[in-house]
Structures are given as structure tokens and as C-alpha cells.
Design a protein around this motif. Structure first.
Motif, PDB file in Angstrom:
ATOM      1  N   ASN A  49       0.854  -1.193   0.000  1.00 13.96           N
ATOM      2  CA  ASN A  49       0.000   0.000   0.000  1.00 13.96           C
ATOM      3  C   ASN A  49       0.890   1.244   0.000  1.00 13.96           C
ATOM      4  OD1 ASN A  49      -2.619  -1.310   0.276  1.00 13.96           O
ATOM      5  ND2 ASN A  49      -1.829  -1.969   2.259  1.00 13.96           N
ATOM      6  N   PRO A  50       0.375   2.379  -0.446  1.00  8.89           N
ATOM      7  CA  PRO A  50       1.209   3.588  -0.528  1.00  8.89           C
ATOM      8  C   PRO A  50       1.395   4.296   0.822  1.00  8.89           C
ATOM      9  CG  PRO A  50      -0.969   4.047  -1.387  1.00  8.89           C
ATOM     10  CD  PRO A  50      -0.936   2.582  -1.060  1.00  8.89           C
ATOM     11  N   ASN A  51       2.111   3.640   1.727  1.00 10.04           N
ATOM     12  CA  ASN A  51       2.513   4.296   2.976  1.00 10.04           C
ATOM     13  C   ASN A  51       3.747   3.595   3.523  1.00 10.04           C
ATOM     14  OD1 ASN A  51       1.840   2.459   5.330  1.00 10.04           O
ATOM     15  ND2 ASN A  51      -0.166   2.524   4.334  1.00 10.04           N
ATOM     16  N   PRO A  52       4.563   4.297   4.289  1.00  6.35           N
ATOM     17  CA  PRO A  52       5.838   3.736   4.743  1.00  6.35           C
ATOM     18  C   PRO A  52       5.686   2.600   5.754  1.00  6.35           C
ATOM     19  CG  PRO A  52       5.480   5.883   5.723  1.00  6.35           C
ATOM     20  CD  PRO A  52       4.386   5.676   4.724  1.00  6.35           C
ATOM     21  N   TYR A  76       1.295   9.936   1.222  1.00  3.27           N
ATOM     22  CA  TYR A  76       1.089   9.656   2.636  1.00  3.27           C
ATOM     23  C   TYR A  76       2.003  10.614   3.393  1.00  3.27           C
ATOM     24  CZ  TYR A  76       0.662   7.143   7.027  1.00  3.27           C
ATOM     25  OH  TYR A  76       0.403   6.805   8.331  1.00  3.27           O
ATOM     26  N   ASN A  77       1.407  11.593   4.070  1.00  6.16           N
ATOM     27  CA  ASN A  77       2.168  12.664   4.716  1.00  6.16           C
ATOM     28  C   ASN A  77       3.124  13.290   3.712  1.00  6.16           C
ATOM     29  OD1 ASN A  77       0.764  12.339   7.098  1.00  6.16           O
ATOM     30  ND2 ASN A  77       2.287  10.972   7.970  1.00  6.16           N
ATOM     31  N   ASP A  87       3.805  -9.071  -9.311  1.00  8.45           N
ATOM     32  CA  ASP A  87       3.131 -10.311  -8.942  1.00  8.45           C
ATOM     33  C   ASP A  87       3.194 -10.553  -7.439  1.00  8.45           C
ATOM     34  OD1 ASP A  87       2.503 -10.903 -11.570  1.00  8.45           O
ATOM     35  OD2 ASP A  87       4.325 -12.066 -11.899  1.00  8.45           O
ATOM     36  N   ALA A  88       4.084  -9.859  -6.751  1.00  3.80           N
ATOM     37  CA  ALA A  88       4.282 -10.078  -5.322  1.00  3.80           C
ATOM     38  C   ALA A  88       3.153  -9.493  -4.467  1.00  3.80           C
ATOM     39  CB  ALA A  88       5.621  -9.480  -4.889  1.00  3.80           C
ATOM     40  N   ALA A  89       2.410  -8.532  -4.983  1.00  2.86           N
ATOM     41  CA  ALA A  89       1.307  -7.929  -4.230  1.00  2.86           C
ATOM     42  C   ALA A  89       0.024  -8.719  -4.469  1.00  2.86           C
ATOM     43  CB  ALA A  89       1.111  -6.477  -4.652  1.00  2.86           C
ATOM     44  N   ALA A  90      -0.830  -8.727  -3.474  1.00  2.00           N
ATOM     45  CA  ALA A  90      -2.086  -9.495  -3.557  1.00  2.00           C
ATOM     46  C   ALA A  90      -2.945  -9.068  -4.741  1.00  2.00           C
ATOM     47  CB  ALA A  90      -2.859  -9.342  -2.255  1.00  2.00           C
ATOM     48  N   ASP A  91      -2.996  -7.771  -5.033  1.00  5.65           N
ATOM     49  CA  ASP A  91      -3.814  -7.261  -6.133  1.00  5.65           C
ATOM     50  C   ASP A  91      -2.988  -6.901  -7.370  1.00  5.65           C
ATOM     51  OD1 ASP A  91      -2.520  -5.091  -5.080  1.00  5.65           O
ATOM     52  OD2 ASP A  91      -4.316  -3.881  -4.766  1.00  5.65           O
ATOM     53  N   ARG A  92      -1.734  -7.346  -7.420  1.00  3.02           N
ATOM     54  CA  ARG A  92      -0.787  -7.070  -8.518  1.00  3.02           C
ATOM     55  C   ARG A  92      -0.429  -5.587  -8.624  1.00  3.02           C
ATOM     56  NH1 ARG A  92       0.465 -10.612 -12.386  1.00  3.02           N
ATOM     57  NH2 ARG A  92       0.503  -8.970 -13.952  1.00  3.02           N
ATOM     58  N   ARG A  93      -0.795  -4.799  -7.628  1.00  3.83           N
ATOM     59  CA  ARG A  93      -0.487  -3.371  -7.608  1.00  3.83           C
ATOM     60  C   ARG A  93       0.454  -3.095  -6.437  1.00  3.83           C
ATOM     61  NH1 ARG A  93      -4.666   0.265  -9.632  1.00  3.83           N
ATOM     62  NH2 ARG A  93      -4.398   1.450  -7.723  1.00  3.83           N
ATOM     63  N   GLY A  94       1.646  -2.617  -6.765  1.00  2.87           N
ATOM     64  CA  GLY A  94       2.606  -2.233  -5.743  1.00  2.87           C
ATOM     65  C   GLY A  94       2.860  -0.742  -5.826  1.00  2.87           C
ATOM     66  N   TRP A  95       3.490  -0.229  -4.805  1.00  5.29           N
ATOM     67  CA  TRP A  95       3.758   1.207  -4.738  1.00  5.29           C
ATOM     68  C   TRP A  95       5.217   1.429  -4.384  1.00  5.29           C
ATOM     69  CZ3 TRP A  95      -0.136   4.404  -6.145  1.00  5.29           C
ATOM     70  CH2 TRP A  95      -1.411   3.845  -6.204  1.00  5.29           C
ATOM     71  N   MET A  96       5.856   2.367  -5.107  1.00  4.17           N
ATOM     72  CA  MET A  96       7.254   2.706  -4.847  1.00  4.17           C
ATOM     73  C   MET A  96       7.379   4.204  -4.608  1.00  4.17           C
ATOM     74  SD  MET A  96       9.387   0.312  -7.499  1.00  4.17           S
ATOM     75  CE  MET A  96      10.942   0.655  -6.681  1.00  4.17           C
ATOM     76  N   ARG A  97       8.361   4.558  -3.782  1.00  8.70           N
ATOM     77  CA  ARG A  97       8.607   5.978  -3.516  1.00  8.70           C
ATOM     78  C   ARG A  97       9.031   6.682  -4.797  1.00  8.70           C
ATOM     79  NH1 ARG A  97      10.790   7.181   1.631  1.00  8.70           N
ATOM     80  NH2 ARG A  97      11.120   9.236   0.749  1.00  8.70           N
ATOM     81  N   VAL A  98       8.416   7.807  -5.074  1.00 11.72           N
ATOM     82  CA  VAL A  98       8.701   8.580  -6.288  1.00 11.72           C
ATOM     83  C   VAL A  98      10.158   9.033  -6.321  1.00 11.72           C
ATOM     84  CG1 VAL A  98       8.150  10.721  -7.505  1.00 11.72           C
ATOM     85  CG2 VAL A  98       6.314   9.293  -6.614  1.00 11.72           C
ATOM     86  N   GLU A  99      10.712   9.340  -5.165  1.00 12.41           N
ATOM     87  CA  GLU A  99      12.101   9.811  -5.090  1.00 12.41           C
ATOM     88  C   GLU A  99      13.094   8.738  -5.555  1.00 12.41           C
ATOM     89  OE1 GLU A  99       9.951   9.908  -2.479  1.00 12.41           O
ATOM     90  OE2 GLU A  99       9.494  12.038  -2.445  1.00 12.41           O
ATOM     91  N   ALA A 100      12.688   7.473  -5.524  1.00  9.05           N
ATOM     92  CA  ALA A 100      13.569   6.371  -5.924  1.00  9.05           C
ATOM     93  C   ALA A 100      13.511   6.107  -7.425  1.00  9.05           C
ATOM     94  CB  ALA A 100      13.186   5.099  -5.183  1.00  9.05           C
ATOM     95  N   LEU A 101      12.661   6.864  -8.139  1.00  7.20           N
ATOM     96  CA  LEU A 101      12.404   6.590  -9.551  1.00  7.20           C
ATOM     97  C   LEU A 101      12.664   7.812 -10.422  1.00  7.20           C
ATOM     98  CD1 LEU A 101       8.930   4.909  -8.974  1.00  7.20           C
ATOM     99  CD2 LEU A 101      11.128   3.745  -9.192  1.00  7.20           C
ATOM    100  N   VAL A 102      12.974   7.536 -11.674  1.00  4.52           N
ATOM    101  CA  VAL A 102      13.047   8.585 -12.692  1.00  4.52           C
ATOM    102  C   VAL A 102      12.197   8.100 -13.870  1.00  4.52           C
ATOM    103  CG1 VAL A 102      15.187   7.731 -13.757  1.00  4.52           C
ATOM    104  CG2 VAL A 102      14.556  10.112 -14.002  1.00  4.52           C
ATOM    105  N   ALA A 103      11.363   8.986 -14.396  1.00  8.67           N
ATOM    106  CA  ALA A 103      10.463   8.607 -15.494  1.00  8.67           C
ATOM    107  C   ALA A 103      11.246   8.360 -16.784  1.00  8.67           C
ATOM    108  CB  ALA A 103       9.439   9.710 -15.715  1.00  8.67           C
ATOM    109  N   LEU A 104      10.781   7.365 -17.533  1.00  8.80           N
ATOM    110  CA  LEU A 104      11.400   7.066 -18.838  1.00  8.80           C
ATOM    111  C   LEU A 104      10.544   7.642 -19.957  1.00  8.80           C
ATOM    112  CD1 LEU A 104      12.542   3.383 -18.375  1.00  8.80           C
ATOM    113  CD2 LEU A 104      13.900   5.451 -18.217  1.00  8.80           C
TER     114      LEU A 104
END
Length: 104
Positions: A49-52, A76-77, A87-104
Motif C-alpha cells: 500500500n502507498p505508505n511507509p 502519505y504525509n 506479482d508479489a502484491a495481492a492485487d498485482r499493484r505495488g507502490w514505490m517511492r517517487v524519489e527512488a524513480l526517474v520517469a522514462l
């Protein structure tokens, strides 16, 4: 006359196969539509879920490509999250911190 029918049948079959080969890359491109990101942190968690405080269901590493078919975000805050497919999440939807990513 028989030769004309045989030639027509062979050409129709060949053109039919060519059409299938031409449309295959287009179908593959449609599957990759959405948002894609490159992980820039050495390690970054994929949260259920999208929270720490949510469970980390997977870990991604610098250089990994992640993404989803839609460009959803959540907060979240002071933390911002981007939706990724996993595939690791129950609903196939995972969340990652935006700061850890760069858009392609």
C-alpha cells in the motif's frame, strides 16, 4: 486454371502470415503503454500500500525498470508513491517511492 488457383492460395496464405507478423509488434507496444520508471536508488522497496508502514513485498535495485499500465500516484504525509505492477502484491499493484524513480 489450376495453377492460377494454387498461386492465389499460396499468395493469400503468405500475405496472411505477413499481416500477422506486422501486427505483432504493434500489439506488444500497446501492452507497454502507461508509465515506466528506472530505479535510481541502490535499493528501493515495493510496498503493498502507498505508505511507509505497509509491508514491503519486493525489492528493486538501481537500473531496474518498473511501471504500470496507468500513471497513478498516491501520497502519505510527506511521501509520494508511484503505482507499479508486481506479482508479489495481492492485487498485482505495488507502490514505490517517487524519489527512488526517474520517469522514462
Amino acid at each position: 486454371m489450376r495453377m492460377t488457383r494454387l498461386t492465389t492460395t499460396v499468395l493469400a496464405t503468405a500475405l496472411g502470415l505477413t499481416g500477422a507478423l506486422v501486427t505483432a509488434p504493434i500489439a506488444g507496444a500497446a501492452a507497454t503503454a502507461g508509465c515506466q520508471y528506472k530505479v535510481v536508488w541502490p535499493t528501493a522497496g515495493v510496498y503493498e500500500n502507498p505508505n511507509p508502514y505497509s509491508a514491503v513485498v519486493k525489492t528493486k535495485y538501481a537500473g531496474d525498470i518498473v511501471g504500470a499500465s496507468t500513471c497513478e500516484g498516491a501520497g502519505y504525509n510527506e511521501y509520494s508513491y508511484a503505482l507499479v505492477t508486481t506479482d508479489a502484491a495481492a492485487d498485482r499493484r505495488g507502490w514505490m517511492r517517487v524519489e527512488a524513480l526517474v520517469a522514462l
